[in-house]
Design a protein around this motif. Sequence first.
Motif, PDB file in Angstrom:
ATOM      1  N   PRO A 109       0.827  -1.212   0.000  1.00 53.73           N
ATOM      2  CA  PRO A 109       0.000   0.000   0.000  1.00 53.73           C
ATOM      3  C   PRO A 109       0.859   1.260   0.000  1.00 53.73           C
ATOM      4  O   PRO A 109       1.954   1.299   0.569  1.00 53.73           O
ATOM      5  CB  PRO A 109      -0.795  -0.121   1.296  1.00 53.73           C
ATOM      6  N   VAL A 110       0.354   2.291  -0.636  1.00 54.52           N
ATOM      7  CA  VAL A 110       1.032   3.582  -0.734  1.00 54.52           C
ATOM      8  C   VAL A 110       0.121   4.638  -0.124  1.00 54.52           C
ATOM      9  O   VAL A 110      -1.087   4.638  -0.356  1.00 54.52           O
ATOM     10  CB  VAL A 110       1.354   3.925  -2.203  1.00 54.52           C
ATOM     11  N   ALA A 111       0.713   5.539   0.647  1.00 58.43           N
ATOM     12  CA  ALA A 111      -0.047   6.626   1.252  1.00 58.43           C
ATOM     13  C   ALA A 111      -0.069   7.829   0.317  1.00 58.43           C
ATOM     14  O   ALA A 111       0.856   8.057  -0.468  1.00 58.43           O
ATOM     15  CB  ALA A 111       0.553   7.020   2.599  1.00 58.43           C
ATOM     16  N   PHE A 112      -1.124   8.602   0.409  1.00 50.71           N
ATOM     17  CA  PHE A 112      -1.217   9.829  -0.372  1.00 50.71           C
ATOM     18  C   PHE A 112      -0.237  10.858   0.196  1.00 50.71           C
ATOM     19  O   PHE A 112      -0.103  10.983   1.413  1.00 50.71           O
ATOM     20  CB  PHE A 112      -2.645  10.370  -0.323  1.00 50.71           C
ATOM     21  N   PRO A 113       0.488  11.592  -0.661  1.00 48.91           N
ATOM     22  CA  PRO A 113       1.486  12.543  -0.150  1.00 48.91           C
ATOM     23  C   PRO A 113       0.848  13.689   0.623  1.00 48.91           C
ATOM     24  O   PRO A 113      -0.184  14.236   0.228  1.00 48.91           O
ATOM     25  CB  PRO A 113       2.195  13.047  -1.419  1.00 48.91           C
ATOM     26  N   ALA A 114       1.501  14.077   1.706  1.00 50.28           N
ATOM     27  CA  ALA A 114       0.981  15.141   2.561  1.00 50.28           C
ATOM     28  C   ALA A 114       1.352  16.523   2.058  1.00 50.28           C
ATOM     29  O   ALA A 114       0.731  17.512   2.444  1.00 50.28           O
ATOM     30  CB  ALA A 114       1.499  14.966   3.982  1.00 50.28           C
ATOM     31  N   SER A 115       2.385  16.603   1.213  1.00 51.40           N
ATOM     32  CA  SER A 115       2.867  17.906   0.765  1.00 51.40           C
ATOM     33  C   SER A 115       3.368  17.816  -0.664  1.00 51.40           C
ATOM     34  O   SER A 115       3.577  16.728  -1.219  1.00 51.40           O
ATOM     35  CB  SER A 115       4.006  18.391   1.665  1.00 51.40           C
ATOM     36  N   GLU A 116       3.577  18.974  -1.272  1.00 50.64           N
ATOM     37  CA  GLU A 116       4.148  19.010  -2.616  1.00 50.64           C
ATOM     38  C   GLU A 116       5.537  18.389  -2.611  1.00 50.64           C
ATOM     39  O   GLU A 116       5.931  17.698  -3.556  1.00 50.64           O
ATOM     40  CB  GLU A 116       4.212  20.457  -3.109  1.00 50.64           C
ATOM     41  N   PHE A 117       6.309  18.584  -1.538  1.00 50.79           N
ATOM     42  CA  PHE A 117       7.643  18.003  -1.444  1.00 50.79           C
ATOM     43  C   PHE A 117       7.564  16.482  -1.487  1.00 50.79           C
ATOM     44  O   PHE A 117       8.316  15.826  -2.198  1.00 50.79           O
ATOM     45  CB  PHE A 117       8.329  18.456  -0.152  1.00 50.79           C
TER      46      PHE A 117
END
Length: 310
Positions: A291-299
């Motif tokens: 599973p992959v998490a959605f990125p929290a930031s543009e970085f």
Amino acid sequence: MSTAAMPDLHCVWDIRAELGEGPVWSVHEQALYFVDIVGQAIHRVHPASGARASWPTPQRPGFVTPVSDGTLLCGLKDGLYGLNPASGEFHREVAVEPSLPGNRINDGCVDSKGRLWFGTMDDGESTPSGALYSVTRRKGGLDVLRHDEGYIVTNGPGISPDGRRLYHNHSPAGIIYVFDLADDGALSNRRVFARISDGYPDGVVVDSAGTLWVGVWNGGRIARFGPDGTALPSIPVPGALNVTKVAFGGPDLRTAYITTARKNTPAERLARMPQAGSLFSLSVDVPGQEPVAFPASEFDAMHGMTLERD
């Protein structure tokens, strides 16, 4: 319809949700999240300890997914919302289809590049007003892109292990579509991958071998298809008539967690299936995809830091 031998199903949580849906495994927490759409709640269970938690939602939730900073991103009726599990507070990040108040967000998933895919549907399940979207993290917020439309009830999205195919359902028509998925997130060449006639295709997940696992609404089973569309023996779920979706979890991703629903189950069937709407599990030989998490930031999005942080 070929059916596999009766599996050794385990009831993980006898929650009896009205419309359990959207299971997703959190690698960081080693826990499973899922939603009850009609009950307007997000639930979490930690299988190793048995710990459970629930969060009421201000609107009907279609899906929930972990974010790389430990928060959650939720598809509620009218948009995408962040949820801080510690406080239980929601904040809307972006509205979706504000001109279609009869629609709601339904199922979703995150691909290996950290893109979120989700569908919308007519909440009255009669008008083809639903569509398929992708979401990426950009500076200043979320970029929501519409890819396909004309759905009454969307379900699915599921991604092949090589990231080159996206599967998506038009549930009332009994159709599982497949698209070609480009590296930049563009979809093309929609075609029929498979059809389900005894029941309706609900949520989709794809394991590490490329096999599709499809919950069958009004079918009491999990339908399975090989990467070439060949129908494989289905797996019966005797505890529920409406099987909604599968997620692979556990330390080795060899536990299949199964959400179910009580909604639209005749009273005489519920009498024989008292645990309908509960969360079930079974052990499998082939693991799921990581599973992959959605990125929290543009970085995070730019640098591929989409796995949940320690």
